[in-house]
Design an enzyme around this catalytic site. Structure first.
Site, PDB file in Angstrom:
ATOM      1  N   GLN A  76       0.844  -1.193   0.000  1.00 36.44           N
ATOM      2  CA  GLN A  76       0.000   0.000   0.000  1.00 36.44           C
ATOM      3  C   GLN A  76       0.877   1.240   0.000  1.00 36.44           C
ATOM      4  OE1 GLN A  76      -0.908   1.574   3.552  1.00 36.44           O
ATOM      5  NE2 GLN A  76      -2.869   2.508   3.087  1.00 36.44           N
ATOM      6  N   THR A  82      -3.418   4.510  -2.206  1.00 37.75           N
ATOM      7  CA  THR A  82      -4.558   4.904  -1.372  1.00 37.75           C
ATOM      8  C   THR A  82      -4.851   6.384  -1.574  1.00 37.75           C
ATOM      9  OG1 THR A  82      -4.095   3.190   0.246  1.00 37.75           O
ATOM     10  CG2 THR A  82      -5.413   5.048   0.994  1.00 37.75           C
ATOM     11  N   ARG A 102     -11.075  11.574  13.946  1.00 40.42           N
ATOM     12  CA  ARG A 102     -11.391  10.399  14.766  1.00 40.42           C
ATOM     13  C   ARG A 102     -11.416  10.818  16.228  1.00 40.42           C
ATOM     14  NH1 ARG A 102      -6.954   7.065  11.270  1.00 40.42           N
ATOM     15  NH2 ARG A 102      -7.879   7.610   9.245  1.00 40.42           N
ATOM     16  N   LYS A 133      -7.105   2.578  -4.564  1.00 36.11           N
ATOM     17  CA  LYS A 133      -7.985   2.319  -3.416  1.00 36.11           C
ATOM     18  C   LYS A 133      -8.596   3.625  -2.912  1.00 36.11           C
ATOM     19  CE  LYS A 133      -7.800   0.229   1.238  1.00 36.11           C
ATOM     20  NZ  LYS A 133      -8.050   1.413   2.080  1.00 36.11           N
ATOM     21  N   SER A 148     -13.876   1.744  -1.507  1.00 41.50           N
ATOM     22  CA  SER A 148     -13.502   1.858  -0.096  1.00 41.50           C
ATOM     23  C   SER A 148     -13.793   3.249   0.417  1.00 41.50           C
ATOM     24  CB  SER A 148     -11.998   1.562   0.066  1.00 41.50           C
ATOM     25  OG  SER A 148     -11.565   1.833   1.386  1.00 41.50           O
ATOM     26  N   HIS A 154     -12.446   3.793   3.506  1.00 43.89           N
ATOM     27  CA  HIS A 154     -11.440   3.697   4.563  1.00 43.89           C
ATOM     28  C   HIS A 154     -12.051   3.190   5.869  1.00 43.89           C
ATOM     29  CE1 HIS A 154      -7.147   5.035   4.606  1.00 43.89           C
ATOM     30  NE2 HIS A 154      -7.267   4.818   5.896  1.00 43.89           N
ATOM     31  N   ASP A 168     -13.787  -3.046   0.231  1.00 39.66           N
ATOM     32  CA  ASP A 168     -13.510  -3.214   1.652  1.00 39.66           C
ATOM     33  C   ASP A 168     -14.509  -2.405   2.460  1.00 39.66           C
ATOM     34  OD1 ASP A 168     -12.684  -0.535   1.970  1.00 39.66           O
ATOM     35  OD2 ASP A 168     -10.564  -1.020   2.072  1.00 39.66           O
ATOM     36  N   GLY A 173     -16.611  -2.921   6.300  1.00 42.87           N
ATOM     37  CA  GLY A 173     -17.846  -3.514   6.788  1.00 42.87           C
ATOM     38  C   GLY A 173     -17.945  -5.013   6.679  1.00 42.87           C
TER      39      GLY A 173
END
Length: 397
Positions: free
Chosen positions: A138, A166, A175, A267, A289, A291, A322, A324
């Protein structure tokens, strides 16, 4: 069946599902690390939607059909996987367990699947590449285009089969669990952190002992390629370099395609327009995605974005998904809507926290058994046979 030594088997006993693994990992990790893995951005709406929308999809089985052993083998970018699963790149895994991405990579090789090795690993890309099996790397841009190009050259020299560029981390997501817990990649052991985080560490003596024995590492070895002094830095140090973007741009993708002969994966795609652009620039695959809901909150679940991306790509590249995926049935649903394979993140991390390499191997084998059981009960002979006809067509709202 749990794999590994007797002590590891005891730690894995009773871990039969994602929720079992998550609950067990909660008892192993300090709260700041558990929340770092478990949490999402802002209100965590997208993170929840990823799982909820997958679960609302209903399977359409065929009765009276005996499928003794459904075919799970899948080819992605010229590599045959034993099942349509890859391990997703997750930074900071050496904080979760000292073996970190070394353990994930070894377990993936045992399972016959491809690991996507993160740029933000606690081990160098060369050390990880020394283990068996094919691997993808990645790629982040971080704060230095020259350093990013050095990572590409390192991945080429180490024999990685594909780069996973990415694209959805222009800046770090908000977050809030991490802010509340005082977590960052550049934590240092000093009086302040000891006072703030000490009580969490004391409650998790097993983790604290492993972390101490590992030398309490915080640096990310791959970042030694950035800057002129050859010093490995923390991720937050890298992000302070004044970059236009933390993640590569479309111009970067174009440049990489000009020099990289291996597989190229983009991605972070959530729309048909971006998927077409990626393929037009030479991408061999795209990953639908968001993330894991850790970047931009308020975007759709990846399973809802998948059909638009599949239609836009039109078979010119592989489409992966991706975010979940928690059970084998989720894998089957994603494949029925056009994904070639899925990337699995949090379940793998919980396995790593519980029992290192054996824990990751256990989680991957759980997924395999769940895929097999789901397809047997559906009467579906192989993953290649899956299409939208295996799902109920009524609205999923």
């Amino acid at each position: 069946m749990p794999l590994g030594k007797p002590a590891q088997q005891r730690r894995l006993a009773g871990v039969l599902s994602y929720e079992d693994a998550r609950d067990r990992a909660r008892k192993v990790l300090p709260r700041l690390l558990f929340d770092y893995v478990d949490g999402g951005a802002d209100d965590e709406l997208t993170m929840r939607l990823n799982g909820e929308r997958l679960r609302r999809l209903l399977l359409r089985p065929r009765t009276g059909v005996w499928v003794p052993r459904p075919g799970l083998k899948t080819e992605v970018l010229g590599t045959t996987l034993s099942m349509p699963v890859l391990t997703a790149p997750c930074g900071g895994m050496r904080l979760v367990h000292p073996d970190g991405d070394l353990a994930v990579t070894r377990a993936a090789a045992r399972a016959g699947v491809v690991p996507v090795v993160p740029s933000g690993s606690g081990h160098s890309l060369e050390d990880i590449a020394a283990s068996d099996g094919p691997k993808w790397f990645q790629l982040y841009r971080f704060s230095d285009r020259a350093g990013m190009e050095s990572l590409v050259e390192g991945a080429r020299a180490a024999g990685y089969e594909a780069l996973v560029v990415t694209m959805d981390t222009g800046i770090a997501g908000n977050r809030e669990r991490d802010f509340r817990n005082g977590f960052s990649y550049d934590l240092r052991i000093n009086a302040g952190t000891a006072l703030r985080l000490g009580p969490q560490m004391i409650r998790r003596p097993g983790w604290a002992f492993r972390f101490w024995r590992d030398g309490m590492p915080f640096e990310l070895p791959n970042t030694a390629r950035f800057g002129s002094d050859g010093r490995a830095m923390s991720l937050t140090e890298m992000a302070r370099g004044g970059a236009e973007s933390f993640s590569p741009t479309w111009r970067d993708v174009e440049r990489i395609r000009e020099t990289w002969a291996g597989g190229l994966v983009v991605k972070g795609v959530m729309t048909g327009d971006d998927a077409r652009r990626a393929v037009d620039l030479g991408a061999d695959a795209v990953v639908v995605s968001n993330h894991g809901g850790r970047q931009l909150d308020g975007v759709p679940a990846t399973i809802d974005a998948l059909p638009e991306v599949v239609a836009a790509v039109g078979g010119r590249a592989a489409v992966l998904l991706d975010s979940g995926v928690r059970r084998g049935g989720d894998v089957v649903k994603a494949l029925a809507l056009g994904a070639r394979a899925v990337l699995v993140g949090r379940p793998v991390v919980w396995g790593l926290a519980i029992a290192g390499e054996a824990g990751v191997a256990h989680v991957l084998e759980l997924l395999r058994s769940q895929i097999i059981r789901t397809m047997c009960l559906m009467g579906c002979p192989s993953v290649a046979a899956l299409d939208p006809g295996w799902l109920w067509a009524h609205p999923r709202s």
